[in-house]
Motif scaffolding. Sequence first.
Motif, PDB file in Angstrom:
ATOM      1  N   TYR A   9       0.713  -1.248  -0.209  1.00  0.00           N
ATOM      2  CA  TYR A   9       0.021  -0.265   0.530  1.00  0.00           C
ATOM      3  C   TYR A   9       0.774   1.254  -0.108  1.00  0.00           C
ATOM      4  CZ  TYR A   9      -3.509  -3.771   1.331  1.00  0.00           C
ATOM      5  OH  TYR A   9      -4.000  -4.609   1.261  1.00  0.00           O
ATOM      6  N   ARG A  11       1.503   3.425  -2.882  1.00  0.00           N
ATOM      7  CA  ARG A  11       1.442   4.639  -2.856  1.00  0.00           C
ATOM      8  C   ARG A  11       0.443   4.895  -2.486  1.00  0.00           C
ATOM      9  NH1 ARG A  11       5.383   2.314  -4.422  1.00  0.00           N
ATOM     10  NH2 ARG A  11       5.945   2.442  -6.705  1.00  0.00           N
ATOM     11  N   HIS A  12      -0.509   4.700  -1.483  1.00  0.00           N
ATOM     12  CA  HIS A  12      -1.118   5.313  -0.778  1.00  0.00           C
ATOM     13  C   HIS A  12      -0.667   5.471   0.429  1.00  0.00           C
ATOM     14  CE1 HIS A  12      -5.719   2.888  -1.475  1.00  0.00           C
ATOM     15  NE2 HIS A  12      -5.314   4.182  -2.468  1.00  0.00           N
ATOM     16  N   LEU A  15       0.471   9.134  -0.302  1.00  0.00           N
ATOM     17  CA  LEU A  15      -0.292  10.570   0.186  1.00  0.00           C
ATOM     18  C   LEU A  15      -0.511  11.268   1.143  1.00  0.00           C
ATOM     19  CD1 LEU A  15      -3.389   8.792  -1.958  1.00  0.00           C
ATOM     20  CD2 LEU A  15      -1.576  10.861  -3.034  1.00  0.00           C
ATOM     21  N   LEU A  18      -3.770  10.172   3.094  1.00  0.00           N
ATOM     22  CA  LEU A  18      -4.101   9.597   3.631  1.00  0.00           C
ATOM     23  C   LEU A  18      -2.845   8.785   4.498  1.00  0.00           C
ATOM     24  CD1 LEU A  18      -4.818   7.591   0.519  1.00  0.00           C
ATOM     25  CD2 LEU A  18      -6.670   7.674   2.922  1.00  0.00           C
ATOM     26  N   GLN A  23      -4.169   4.325   6.041  1.00  0.00           N
ATOM     27  CA  GLN A  23      -4.769   3.039   5.308  1.00  0.00           C
ATOM     28  C   GLN A  23      -5.304   1.996   6.321  1.00  0.00           C
ATOM     29  OE1 GLN A  23      -3.594   1.914   1.853  1.00  0.00           O
ATOM     30  NE2 GLN A  23      -4.413   0.025   2.779  1.00  0.00           N
ATOM     31  N   ALA A  50      -7.219  -1.579  -2.476  1.00  0.00           N
ATOM     32  CA  ALA A  50      -7.240  -1.095  -1.658  1.00  0.00           C
ATOM     33  C   ALA A  50      -6.572  -1.606  -0.479  1.00  0.00           C
ATOM     34  CB  ALA A  50      -8.207   0.230  -1.823  1.00  0.00           C
TER      35      ALA A  50
END
Length: 256
Positions: A9, A11-12, A15, A18, A23, A50
Amino acid sequence: MNDQQLLRYARHILLDELGIEGQEQFLAARVLVVGAGGLGSPAALYLATAGVGSITLADDDNVELSNLQRQILHVEASVGRPKAESGRDTLAAYNPETQVNARVERLEGVVLGEAVAAADVILDCTDNFATRHAINRACVQHRKPLVSGAAIRFDGQISVYDLRHDDAPCYHCLFPEADDVEEVNCATTGVFAPLVGIIGAMQAAEALKLLAGVGESLSGRLLWLDVRTMQWRSVNVSRDPECAVCGHREHSVAAA
């Protein structure tokens, strides 16, 4: 999160909105997806990839060859299988960490209410008004956010009914239930395959935003898409104080 999850995860997590906290909210979330067809397929896929921790996928139908034009949870070997079970297996192949509860049944009455009450967010990916209104009533009763999508021919729509808030409209406010509503479905009128992908992916995006508390949801707005021209229209939607379903929301919740 463990090292494998941090990598999966990443790339989440990059952010700012986030990060690890967002996450982790996905990993702890419980989402109910009603309908494992054209809309439910991309919606459930994006929720699982996700990292949503638990997905209940409910559908009482079996996979048919004509579904494969757009229902990307299923493959040719799935024909004849229950859609919920086929979808569960596909989601497991993408992300085995996501727990998928396949419900091969039409959720109704008390059973529907229990499924809604157990979820953090509900996605309506069905194709008939009776089921849509039943889901809406359950979401109003249990004060759960509802992400509703629809697609037919070349036209799609999506909105959020965030029933945690007293001033939010419900589905019935915009589309009052009536006996004389003409039902249209893909089997009789057709649907452009990528359209359900667009709307279903947007349903997943709205659900993830709600789970993480990121951005501004579509609550109070309805988006319409004409995919022939790729023109979007946005319509503001207000709560109907005389709505037969949510008009006395505070009283019904207090009495529940």
